[in-house]
Motif scaffolding. Structure first.
Motif, mmCIF file in Angstrom:
data_model
loop_
_atom_site.group_PDB
_atom_site.id
_atom_site.type_symbol
_atom_site.label_atom_id
_atom_site.label_comp_id
_atom_site.label_asym_id
_atom_site.label_seq_id
_atom_site.Cartn_x
_atom_site.Cartn_y
_atom_site.Cartn_z
ATOM 1 N N GLY A 296 -2.102 -5.038 -12.806
ATOM 2 C CA GLY A 296 -2.223 -4.518 -11.451
ATOM 3 C C GLY A 296 -1.137 -5.020 -10.528
ATOM 4 N N TYR A 297 -0.462 -6.111 -10.914
ATOM 5 C CA TYR A 297 0.543 -6.709 -10.036
ATOM 6 C C TYR A 297 1.957 -6.227 -10.350
ATOM 7 N N GLY A 298 2.160 -5.593 -11.461
ATOM 8 C CA GLY A 298 3.481 -5.132 -11.830
ATOM 9 C C GLY A 298 3.671 -5.089 -13.327
ATOM 10 N N ILE A 299 4.942 -5.105 -13.742
ATOM 11 C CA ILE A 299 5.277 -4.972 -15.163
ATOM 12 C C ILE A 299 6.187 -6.125 -15.558
ATOM 13 N N THR A 300 6.007 -6.608 -16.781
ATOM 14 C CA THR A 300 6.840 -7.686 -17.316
ATOM 15 C C THR A 300 7.682 -7.137 -18.462
ATOM 16 N N PHE A 301 8.976 -7.469 -18.441
ATOM 17 C CA PHE A 301 9.896 -6.966 -19.453
ATOM 18 C C PHE A 301 10.610 -8.127 -20.157
ATOM 19 N N LEU A 302 10.980 -7.881 -21.391
ATOM 20 C CA LEU A 302 11.919 -8.753 -22.094
ATOM 21 C C LEU A 302 13.311 -8.182 -21.858
ATOM 22 N N ALA A 303 14.225 -9.048 -21.465
ATOM 23 C CA ALA A 303 15.571 -8.560 -21.111
ATOM 24 C C ALA A 303 16.631 -9.503 -21.675
ATOM 25 N N GLU A 304 17.895 -9.072 -21.561
ATOM 26 C CA GLU A 304 19.047 -9.903 -21.925
ATOM 27 C C GLU A 304 19.946 -10.053 -20.707
ATOM 28 N N ASP A 305 20.460 -11.270 -20.532
ATOM 29 C CA ASP A 305 21.364 -11.541 -19.417
ATOM 30 C C ASP A 305 22.793 -11.276 -19.880
ATOM 31 N N TRP A 306 23.392 -10.208 -19.371
ATOM 32 C CA TRP A 306 24.702 -9.790 -19.844
ATOM 33 C C TRP A 306 25.844 -10.508 -19.127
ATOM 34 N N GLN A 307 25.523 -11.436 -18.232
ATOM 35 C CA GLN A 307 26.587 -12.195 -17.573
ATOM 36 C C GLN A 307 26.745 -13.599 -18.154
ATOM 37 N N LEU A 308 25.940 -13.910 -19.158
ATOM 38 C CA LEU A 308 26.057 -15.215 -19.796
ATOM 39 C C LEU A 308 26.490 -15.046 -21.248
ATOM 40 N N PRO A 309 27.226 -15.991 -21.787
ATOM 41 C CA PRO A 309 27.680 -15.874 -23.182
ATOM 42 C C PRO A 309 26.496 -15.772 -24.136
ATOM 43 N N GLY A 310 26.610 -14.867 -25.074
ATOM 44 C CA GLY A 310 25.559 -14.690 -26.068
ATOM 45 C C GLY A 310 24.397 -13.834 -25.594
ATOM 46 N N ASN A 311 24.454 -13.375 -24.339
ATOM 47 C CA ASN A 311 23.382 -12.537 -23.775
ATOM 48 C C ASN A 311 21.992 -13.113 -24.042
ATOM 49 N N PRO A 312 21.708 -14.320 -23.535
ATOM 50 C CA PRO A 312 20.405 -14.949 -23.818
ATOM 51 C C PRO A 312 19.250 -14.108 -23.271
ATOM 52 N N ARG A 313 18.123 -14.208 -23.953
ATOM 53 C CA ARG A 313 16.946 -13.451 -23.531
ATOM 54 C C ARG A 313 16.270 -14.128 -22.341
ATOM 55 N N CYS A 314 15.612 -13.305 -21.539
ATOM 56 C CA CYS A 314 14.874 -13.799 -20.386
ATOM 57 C C CYS A 314 13.706 -12.850 -20.131
ATOM 58 N N VAL A 315 12.850 -13.232 -19.214
ATOM 59 C CA VAL A 315 11.702 -12.405 -18.839
ATOM 60 C C VAL A 315 11.925 -11.913 -17.413
ATOM 61 N N VAL A 316 11.806 -10.612 -17.227
ATOM 62 C CA VAL A 316 11.945 -10.017 -15.896
ATOM 63 C C VAL A 316 10.591 -9.472 -15.470
ATOM 64 N N LYS A 317 10.137 -9.923 -14.270
ATOM 65 C CA LYS A 317 8.863 -9.439 -13.733
ATOM 66 C C LYS A 317 9.134 -8.557 -12.527
ATOM 67 N N GLN A 318 8.673 -7.339 -12.638
ATOM 68 C CA GLN A 318 8.823 -6.371 -11.536
ATOM 69 C C GLN A 318 7.527 -6.375 -10.728
ATOM 70 N N LEU A 319 7.627 -6.715 -9.443
ATOM 71 C CA LEU A 319 6.462 -6.789 -8.568
ATOM 72 C C LEU A 319 6.532 -5.657 -7.555
ATOM 73 N N LYS A 320 5.498 -4.855 -7.515
ATOM 74 C CA LYS A 320 5.487 -3.692 -6.623
ATOM 75 C C LYS A 320 4.518 -3.936 -5.471
ATOM 76 N N PRO A 321 5.005 -4.054 -4.238
ATOM 77 C CA PRO A 321 4.102 -4.214 -3.102
ATOM 78 C C PRO A 321 3.189 -2.996 -2.959
ATOM 79 N N GLU A 322 1.938 -3.286 -2.598
ATOM 80 C CA GLU A 322 0.971 -2.201 -2.447
ATOM 81 C C GLU A 322 1.330 -1.327 -1.251
ATOM 82 N N ALA A 323 1.780 -1.949 -0.155
ATOM 83 C CA ALA A 323 2.172 -1.208 1.043
ATOM 84 C C ALA A 323 3.696 -1.174 1.114
ATOM 85 N N THR A 324 4.268 -0.014 1.355
ATOM 86 C CA THR A 324 5.730 0.129 1.302
ATOM 87 C C THR A 324 6.343 0.561 2.624
ATOM 88 N N ASP A 325 5.571 0.467 3.706
ATOM 89 C CA ASP A 325 6.161 0.788 5.007
ATOM 90 C C ASP A 325 7.083 -0.349 5.416
#
Length: 606
Positions: free
Chosen positions: A20-49
């Motif tokens: 209910g709070y958002g989505i979690t992704f597995l990602a790679e950091d393309w600005q670091l050598p070897g493109n290490p893996r990381c976790v990206v959490k997308q948080l969507k506010p309920e109100a968008t005004d």
């Protein structure tokens, strides 16, 4: 979003989860050598005004700073970055290789006390740091606790940032939360009202420990009229640990430990853990080695586990829990003398631990050192007089010593202290049956079945008692139940055949004996009873063949020789009959039936 690049550098590989709070992704950091893996959490506010987004951005930045601070602890994922993109907020955190604690909690399978104490200690040490930062986790549950590849516990998915997606502002620009953070079963009442305390985390951790001990997920546990969790009747656990857990999960937050530091101190004062490890301990700390060993024991890889326990003991010689678990692992490998030596080390540190004395007696019993077993059980019962398992074990030893009257008194004691202890009722029933007190034995086995309806052994013994009471139809029903739960239960098939024979249902009896012989071809008594049933069906040649098989497996069975002779007499094969009777009389000189029938055969020969 797979393949999409966020923040100009974090390329999404796959989705890890959605809530209910958002989505979690597995990602790679393309600005670091070897493109290490990381976790990206997308948080969507309920109100968008615009007004709410502005407040959300302020809250997001504030809470991100908290996560940066928390990430200084080696057992909390580092916050690598946070940013806003297209009116959505993103957190980038360190990827923790390993598994969630859920995978260590097999459904419906209780875990042992030592494991639970280790988990409590590991998590409380991290929580103590979190609470010292004036932060509440808000969503402790097995899914949000990971064990990394080095065996260390890591806390993930703090609830404090989740409020970002549930905030709204009122007309005075005050922030309000529309959804409470937490998970049903792990979340205490005050947190459900939006008033989280440090002790809210203590409640959640207590529920996790109770889940591990009982194998029952928290939302399936009942509560009493005061809202207190009912769990102690589901598992046998030491009084010290039970009292600590009871305090952790009290309904009223004021009656719990105020924070992780106090809960950790309570474990130490109870002697359940040694002095606390520092948060920056090495991955090869005694506790880490102990945790690895425990996982290996769960996998039944006992030899490997013992090596880890011994490494932990080398670093911390007074680590009595490692000595204790080492003893249990050695017992599983049937290294009983080594197990006893390990328990002896525990007793040096914990002289009043009834469970250690009890486990020690199990190894001694395997070595048939009954006098030492009795001394150990007496010590355990001196420490804990209501220890039902020790009373039963004492009864078992007394039976081996042919002190049956004392044995049944022990079983009665076990039942007095623990009326729902099926093992005590079962042992009582077996002893009563040996005394031919079949009505009482039947009652005892009935109690076992009420407690454990799927217990095939209890159904079989109930059937045997009914057979001895000449209640053959009821005996058959009991044997059928035993067979339903264990289709290859040899003794149940045999007992069924005996009851059918008594009812003169010989064809069915033969079918039962055939099943016995299929499962255990050398079961001489089944061949004997099969021969008797065939004789009653006037299938004389088949009866002789069955008696021959019985004699092959038990050449000194006088009755088999005598019955064989009886069938030969019926077939007027007098010389063969006399030879069979002679053999029966040689084995059992005062065998009246064989003597009489031999005389009959001789008279027929003139």
């Amino acid at each position: 979003m797979e393949g999409q690049r966020l923040g100009g550098r974090y390329q999404i590989i796959s989705q890890l989860g959605r809530g209910g709070y958002g989505i979690t992704f597995l990602a790679e950091d393309w600005q670091l050598p070897g493109n290490p893996r990381c976790v990206v959490k997308q948080l969507k506010p309920e109100a968008t005004d615009a007004k709410n987004l502005k407040v959300a951005a302020q809250l997001f930045n504030s809470e991100a700073q908290v996560l940066y601070r928390l990430g200084n602890h080696p057992q909390i994922p580092k916050l690598l970055a946070h940013f806003e993109e297209n009116q959505e907020f993103y957190l980038v955190q360190e990827f923790i290789e390993g598994h969630n604690l859920t995978q260590e909690f097999p459904k419906g399978k209780p875990l042992n006390e030592s494991y639970v104490i280790a988990i409590l200690r590991d998590i409380l040490e991290i929580l103590a740091f979190v609470h010292q930062q004036n932060v509440i986790h808000r969503d402790l549950k097995p899914d949000n606790i990971r064990r990394n590849k080095d065996g260390k516990i890591v806390l993930i998915d703090f609830g404090l940032v989740k409020q970002l997606s549930t905030q709204q502002t009122d007309s005075q620009n005050s922030v309000t939360l529309t959804v409470n953070m937490g998970t049903r079963g792990y979340m205490p009442s005050e947190q459900a009202l939006g008033k989280s305390k440090f002790s809210s985390d203590i409640y959640a951790l207590g529920m996790i420990a109770i889940q591990a001990l009982t194998g029952i997920i928290p939302r399936k546990l009942s509560e009493d009229a005061n809202g207190e969790v009912i769990w102690r009747d589901k598992v046998q656990v030491s009084t010290k640990l039970a009292e600590i857990l009871d305090k952790m999960v009290r309904y009223d937050f004021r009656q719990r430990y105020p924070s992780a530091t106090e809960a950790l101190e309570a474990l130490k004062e109870a002697g359940l853990i040694t002095s606390s490890l520092m948060p920056n301990s090495s991955y090869n700390s005694p506790q880490s080695l102990f945790n690895k060993a425990h996982i290996l024991c769960e996998l039944k890889r006992y030899s490997e586990a013992i090596a880890y326990y011994e490494d932990a003991i080398l670093i911390q010689p007074n680590f009595y829990q490692a000595w204790y678990e080492r003893g249990k692992a050695l017992y599983q490998l049937e290294r009983y003398e080594d197990a006893i030596a390990s328990y002896d080390q525990v007793i040096q540190f914990q002289t009043d631990d009834a469970e250690v004395w009890f486990e020690r007696t199990q190894a001694l019993y395997r070595l048939q050192s009954y006098s030492e077993v009795m001394m150990g059980l007496d010590k355990a019962l001196q420490i804990r007089p209501d220890y039902a398992e020790a009373w039963v074990m004492r009864g078992v030893v007394l039976r081996n010593l042919q002190r049956d009257e004392e044995a049944i008194a022990c079983y009665n004691k076990a039942i007095e202290f623990k009326p729902d202890y099926a093992v005590a009722w079962y042992n009582r029933g077996v002893l009563l049956a040996s005394w031919q007190r079949y009505e009482e034995a039947f009652t005892a086995f009935d109690q076992v079945i009420q407690l454990q309806p799927n217990n095939a052994v209890a159904w079989y013994n109930r059937g045997a008692a009914l057979g001895n009471l000449q209640r053959y139809e009821d005996a058959i029903v009991s044997c059928n139940q035993a067979i339903a739960f264990n289709p290859n239960y040899v003794q149940a098939w045999f007992q069924r055949g005996m009851a059918l024979g008594e009812l003169q249902r010989y064809e069915e009896a033969i079918t039962a004996y055939d099943k016995v012989i299929q499962l255990q071809p050398d079961y001489g008594e089944a061949w004997f009873q099969r021969g008797f049933a065939l004789y009653n069906l006037q299938r004389y040649e088949d009866a002789i063949a069955s008696y021959d098989q019985a004699i092959e497996f038990n050449p000194l069975d006088a009755e088999a020789w005598g019955n064989r002779g009886g069938v030969l007499l019926k077939l007027q094969r007098y010389e063969e009959a006399i030879a069979s009777f002679d053999k029966a009389i040689q084995i059992q000189p005062n065998f009246p039936m064989a003597i009489y029938n031999r005389a009959q055969a001789l008279s027929q020969l003139g």
